[in-house]
Design an enzyme around this catalytic site. Structure first.
Site, PDB file in Angstrom:
ATOM      1  N   GLY A   8       0.822  -1.203   0.000  1.00 38.76           N
ATOM      2  CA  GLY A   8       0.000   0.000   0.000  1.00 38.76           C
ATOM      3  C   GLY A   8       0.856   1.252   0.000  1.00 38.76           C
ATOM      4  N   LYS A  48       2.318   1.766  -3.400  1.00 33.88           N
ATOM      5  CA  LYS A  48       1.300   2.320  -4.306  1.00 33.88           C
ATOM      6  C   LYS A  48       1.162   3.827  -4.101  1.00 33.88           C
ATOM      7  CE  LYS A  48      -3.681   2.205  -5.175  1.00 33.88           C
ATOM      8  NZ  LYS A  48      -4.980   1.614  -4.771  1.00 33.88           N
ATOM      9  N   ARG A  49       1.110   4.248  -2.834  1.00 34.84           N
ATOM     10  CA  ARG A  49       0.902   5.670  -2.547  1.00 34.84           C
ATOM     11  C   ARG A  49       2.071   6.538  -3.009  1.00 34.84           C
ATOM     12  NH1 ARG A  49      -1.098   3.455   2.210  1.00 34.84           N
ATOM     13  NH2 ARG A  49       0.746   4.019   3.431  1.00 34.84           N
ATOM     14  N   LYS A  68       5.525 -17.115   2.257  1.00 32.15           N
ATOM     15  CA  LYS A  68       6.229 -16.520   1.119  1.00 32.15           C
ATOM     16  C   LYS A  68       5.418 -16.651  -0.170  1.00 32.15           C
ATOM     17  CE  LYS A  68      10.250 -15.087   2.803  1.00 32.15           C
ATOM     18  NZ  LYS A  68      10.737 -13.692   2.683  1.00 32.15           N
ATOM     19  N   TYR A 111       6.237 -20.811   6.884  1.00 33.28           N
ATOM     20  CA  TYR A 111       7.243 -20.088   6.092  1.00 33.28           C
ATOM     21  C   TYR A 111       6.985 -20.267   4.596  1.00 33.28           C
ATOM     22  CZ  TYR A 111      11.751 -18.349   4.475  1.00 33.28           C
ATOM     23  OH  TYR A 111      12.731 -17.631   3.844  1.00 33.28           O
ATOM     24  N   ARG A 135      20.852 -21.891  10.652  1.00 30.27           N
ATOM     25  CA  ARG A 135      21.086 -22.286   9.263  1.00 30.27           C
ATOM     26  C   ARG A 135      22.267 -23.251   9.209  1.00 30.27           C
ATOM     27  NH1 ARG A 135      18.749 -17.933   5.829  1.00 30.27           N
ATOM     28  NH2 ARG A 135      17.893 -16.397   7.254  1.00 30.27           N
ATOM     29  N   TYR A 160      -1.149  -6.639  -6.500  1.00 28.49           N
ATOM     30  CA  TYR A 160      -0.952  -5.182  -6.506  1.00 28.49           C
ATOM     31  C   TYR A 160      -0.347  -4.726  -7.836  1.00 28.49           C
ATOM     32  CZ  TYR A 160      -2.245  -3.567  -1.847  1.00 28.49           C
ATOM     33  OH  TYR A 160      -2.949  -3.179  -0.733  1.00 28.49           O
ATOM     34  N   THR A 168      21.851 -18.741   1.248  1.00 29.24           N
ATOM     35  CA  THR A 168      22.899 -17.723   1.139  1.00 29.24           C
ATOM     36  C   THR A 168      23.706 -17.709   2.437  1.00 29.24           C
ATOM     37  OG1 THR A 168      21.450 -16.412  -0.284  1.00 29.24           O
ATOM     38  CG2 THR A 168      23.347 -15.286   0.670  1.00 29.24           C
TER      39      THR A 168
END
Length: 220
Positions: free
Chosen positions: A3, A6-7, A50, A46, A87, A60, A76
């Site tokens: 949002g 967008k603005r 995503k 998760y 990780r 959008y 990564t």
């Protein structure tokens, strides 16, 4: 955030993940693959989070005209990661430096692809500066089993490091390897740093921080 984009008419980047492919039935994974995800599994918050973020981003883009870019980031690693982030690369390096057994879940034959952080940064910059929405796989197509990764860590840090096997976690993907043809063609990007080149750089940073941590405990 969408949002706000967008603005203010901002270009919006969603850093998605290879986890959108779940435990893939396609190997290597292309962006056109829809994935094989358990929506009620222990990892689903998760994975599906995503996937939903990508859905909202494209909604959008299509319905509100927001300029968006979608990156699907594969494993990564690099300096300045949290020592205890859970990780696998962080775990192995921290454990080897501390003379602890490296923890391998399951039989260690599951595979992952590991990209060095500078390659990811280059890929994200190419994506944001380019004209293509994506999604784009950003990862290193070099594929290693967990046992092979443990061996590289041993070669880098401590040849005498040992391995401890534990029961595997539920819904753990057995294979993970990006097809980066799309990024090579449209972003003129591909990773440059091999695991054997990048791992020592991360290990050096971890060693310095762990030694400071140990010295701090000794001073108490």
């Amino acid at each position: 955030m969408l949002g706000l984009a967008k603005r203010v008419k901002a270009r919006f980047l969603i850093t998605s993940t290879s986890e959108v492919y779940g435990d893939p039935l396609e190997h290597p994974q292309k962006e056109a693959y829809w994935g094989h995800v358990n929506p009620i599994g222990v990892r689903s918050c998760y994975d599906e989070g995503k996937r939903t973020a990508e859905t909202l981003t494209m909604d959008y883009h299509r319905n509100e005209g927001v300029e968006v870019r979608i990156a699907r980031i594969f494993n990564t690693y690099g300096p300045r990661m949290c020592l205890e982030d859970g990780r696998v690369v962080s775990n192995f390096i921290s454990q080897a430096i501390r003379k602890q057994p490296m923890t391998v879940y399951g039989d260690g034959k599951q595979t992952r692809s590991f990209q060095y952080v500078s390659d990811l940064v280059d890929g994200l910059m190419a994506l944001m500066e380019g004209d293509h929405v994506g999604p784009f796989n950003l990862g290193n197509p070099g594929e290693f089993t967990m046992l092979e990764l443990a061996q590289v860590v041993k070669e880098t840090i401590d040849a005498n490091a040992s391995i401890e096997f534990k029961e595997n976690t539920a819904d753990d993907p057995q294979k993970r390897k990006p097809d980066i043809s799309k990024a090579k063609e449209l972003l003129n990007w591909e990773p440059k740093v091999t695991l054997r080149e990048g791992l020592p750089l991360m290990a050096s940073d971890f060693r310095d921080r762990i030694l400071k941590e140990i010295e701090g405990d000794d001073d108490k």
